[in-house]
Design an enzyme around this catalytic site. Structure first.
Site, PDB file in Angstrom:
ATOM      1  N   GLN A   1       0.824  -1.197   0.000  1.00 30.19           N
ATOM      2  CA  GLN A   1       0.000   0.000   0.000  1.00 30.19           C
ATOM      3  C   GLN A   1       0.864   1.255   0.000  1.00 30.19           C
ATOM      4  O   GLN A   1       1.876   1.333   0.696  1.00 30.19           O
ATOM      5  CB  GLN A   1      -0.913  -0.017   1.221  1.00 30.19           C
ATOM      6  CG  GLN A   1      -2.087   0.915   1.115  1.00 30.19           C
ATOM      7  CD  GLN A   1      -3.209   0.519   2.061  1.00 30.19           C
ATOM      8  OE1 GLN A   1      -3.398  -0.654   2.348  1.00 30.19           O
ATOM      9  NE2 GLN A   1      -3.943   1.498   2.545  1.00 30.19           N
TER      10      GLN A   1
ATOM     11  N   SER B   1       4.217  -5.964   3.043  1.00 27.90           N
ATOM     12  CA  SER B   1       2.880  -5.838   3.629  1.00 27.90           C
ATOM     13  C   SER B   1       1.835  -6.474   2.705  1.00 27.90           C
ATOM     14  O   SER B   1       1.850  -7.679   2.487  1.00 27.90           O
ATOM     15  CB  SER B   1       2.576  -4.363   3.904  1.00 27.90           C
ATOM     16  OG  SER B   1       1.383  -4.223   4.639  1.00 27.90           O
ATOM     17  N   LEU B   2       0.917  -5.679   2.143  1.00 32.45           N
ATOM     18  CA  LEU B   2      -0.067  -6.211   1.198  1.00 32.45           C
ATOM     19  C   LEU B   2       0.599  -7.044   0.107  1.00 32.45           C
ATOM     20  O   LEU B   2       0.047  -8.053  -0.349  1.00 32.45           O
ATOM     21  CB  LEU B   2      -0.840  -5.055   0.555  1.00 32.45           C
ATOM     22  CG  LEU B   2      -1.600  -5.436  -0.720  1.00 32.45           C
ATOM     23  CD1 LEU B   2      -2.830  -6.246  -0.385  1.00 32.45           C
ATOM     24  CD2 LEU B   2      -1.910  -4.236  -1.567  1.00 32.45           C
TER      25      LEU B   2
ATOM     26  N   ARG C   1      -9.732  -7.623   3.776  1.00 38.40           N
ATOM     27  CA  ARG C   1      -8.618  -7.237   4.666  1.00 38.40           C
ATOM     28  C   ARG C   1      -8.524  -5.717   4.763  1.00 38.40           C
ATOM     29  O   ARG C   1      -8.364  -5.153   5.848  1.00 38.40           O
ATOM     30  CB  ARG C   1      -7.312  -7.814   4.130  1.00 38.40           C
ATOM     31  CG  ARG C   1      -6.047  -7.462   4.916  1.00 38.40           C
ATOM     32  CD  ARG C   1      -4.844  -8.112   4.235  1.00 38.40           C
ATOM     33  NE  ARG C   1      -3.584  -7.888   4.927  1.00 38.40           N
ATOM     34  CZ  ARG C   1      -2.736  -6.894   4.659  1.00 38.40           C
ATOM     35  NH1 ARG C   1      -3.028  -6.004   3.719  1.00 38.40           N
ATOM     36  NH2 ARG C   1      -1.599  -6.783   5.332  1.00 38.40           N
TER      37      ARG C   1
ATOM     38  N   HIS D   1       0.065  -1.999  10.848  1.00 34.54           N
ATOM     39  CA  HIS D   1       1.173  -2.757  11.452  1.00 34.54           C
ATOM     40  C   HIS D   1       1.479  -2.287  12.876  1.00 34.54           C
ATOM     41  O   HIS D   1       2.629  -2.129  13.271  1.00 34.54           O
ATOM     42  CB  HIS D   1       2.418  -2.697  10.558  1.00 34.54           C
ATOM     43  CG  HIS D   1       2.188  -3.337   9.231  1.00 34.54           C
ATOM     44  ND1 HIS D   1       2.024  -4.699   9.079  1.00 34.54           N
ATOM     45  CD2 HIS D   1       2.049  -2.806   7.997  1.00 34.54           C
ATOM     46  CE1 HIS D   1       1.802  -4.966   7.798  1.00 34.54           C
ATOM     47  NE2 HIS D   1       1.808  -3.844   7.134  1.00 34.54           N
TER      48      HIS D   1
ATOM     49  N   GLN E   1       0.574 -10.575  10.667  1.00 34.50           N
ATOM     50  CA  GLN E   1       1.207  -9.568   9.813  1.00 34.50           C
ATOM     51  C   GLN E   1       0.485  -8.228   9.871  1.00 34.50           C
ATOM     52  O   GLN E   1       1.093  -7.162   9.778  1.00 34.50           O
ATOM     53  CB  GLN E   1       1.262 -10.089   8.366  1.00 34.50           C
ATOM     54  CG  GLN E   1       2.087  -9.233   7.426  1.00 34.50           C
ATOM     55  CD  GLN E   1       1.329  -8.894   6.160  1.00 34.50           C
ATOM     56  OE1 GLN E   1       0.148  -8.548   6.210  1.00 34.50           O
ATOM     57  NE2 GLN E   1       2.005  -8.985   5.042  1.00 34.50           N
TER      58      GLN E   1
END
Length: 318
Positions: free
Chosen positions: A11, A92-93, A117, A200, A247
């Protein structure tokens, strides 16, 4: 043959117009994008191609858009060449794009999952209550010392991106306080990020609980290619659902992940998806270790065609 890793952005890499030239000029990429629109029952391509940046930046739109862009490119590459790679990882994503590339999940399930998500992450914290900031030019030990001495609130490390670039996440008032203290402690810059939540961080625990229930409905297979986890900076084991759940609220160990691959002898990295952020991170990590590497970035039709030609001509040590 050199070891090759595929890397996928997360992202923040999105931009209005993303993948438009691919859709209009590459049949394979068009099929992937149309598939995403069908699975999600929404006109995702219009948001990607011509929507306003605010609409695209909504987390539940951003996440499927970036995943779709990345997999459209990957499928377009695979249609033309037999791309060999030894590991996959994503920021991440981007870990979901990597999971598709490693054949641990099919694209249809992945794009539906990341849509949810994104919504869970958005809903976990009221707008304005949480934020993130990038801290430049301060080593991780010093940064952790500073934020651990900030009391009465949540502030945590979200991303270890590269040497001298760390992202913090937490309550907005604590992020503001930390930015001032970190600059006083020697940080070159402290930049508030244009994001919709404290990603996060432990403030996203509720999103992880909801994601866990969705993951129970989806078939997750053992990856056919080694896949590196953001949470551990190590390869996935057979059971990895818990890694995907944690995560959401854990630090992304990107720098550690790349360092581990470099230590294993990886020399070529291929960034697939919007933007060039990961290329910059990886170059800095490799340079810090004194290692020469090859980095390729594939974002649009031009870079796609150039990469395919390079590969056919024997690039990447083929």
């Amino acid at each position: 043959m050199e070891k090759v890793a595929l890397v996928f952005p997360g992202q923040g890499a999105q931009y209005v117009g993303m993948a438009k030239d691919l859709y209009e000029n590459n049949d394979t990429a068009k099929k992937v994008i149309d598939c995403a629109c069908h699975v999600l029952n929404m006109d995702l391509k219009s948001i990607m191609f011509e929507g306003d940046s605010e609409e695209l930046s909504k987390t539940e739109n951003t996440q499927p858009a970036i995943l779709t862009h990345s997999i459209a490119l990957l499928q377009a590459i695979n249609e033309e060449i037999d791309l060999k790679y030894d590991a996959c990882l994503g920021l991440s994503l981007g870990e979901y794009s990597a999971l598709v590339a490693a054949e641990g999940i099919n694209f249809e399930d992945a794009v539906s999952l990341v849509k949810r998500r994104g919504r869970f992450m958005q809903e976990a914290v009221p707008v304005g209550k949480g934020s993130m900031a990038a801290i430049l030019g301060l080593d991780r030990d010093k940064l952790k010392e500073v934020i651990e001495n900030i009391n009465d609130g949540i502030i945590e490390v979200a991303n270890y991106n590269s040497p001298g670039q760390i992202v913090i996440s937490g309550e907005s008032k604590k992020i503001d306080e930390a930015m001032l203290k970190l600059k006083d402690s020697g940080a070159k810059k402290a930049i508030k990020l244009n994001v919709s939540g404290p990603f996060h961080s432990s403030m996203l625990n509720e999103a992880g609980i909801k994601l866990s229930k969705e993951l129970d409905k989806i078939k997750l297979s053992k990856p056919k290619v080694p896949l590196v986890s953001n949470v551990s900076a190590k390869y996935y084991e057979d059971e990895y659902k818990d890694l995907l759940v944690s995560q959401v609220s854990s630090s992304v160990l990107w720098e550690d992940s790349i360092e581990n691959l470099l230590d294993e002898g990886y020399k070529s990295f291929i960034e697939i998806g919007p933007g060039k952020t990961l290329k910059a991170f990886i170059k800095k990590i490799a340079s810090n270790k004194g290692i020469d590497i090859n980095i390729y970035n594939i974002d649009d039709l031009t870079s796609l065609e150039e990469f395919i030609q390079t590969y056919k001509n024997g690039g990447l040590g083929c």
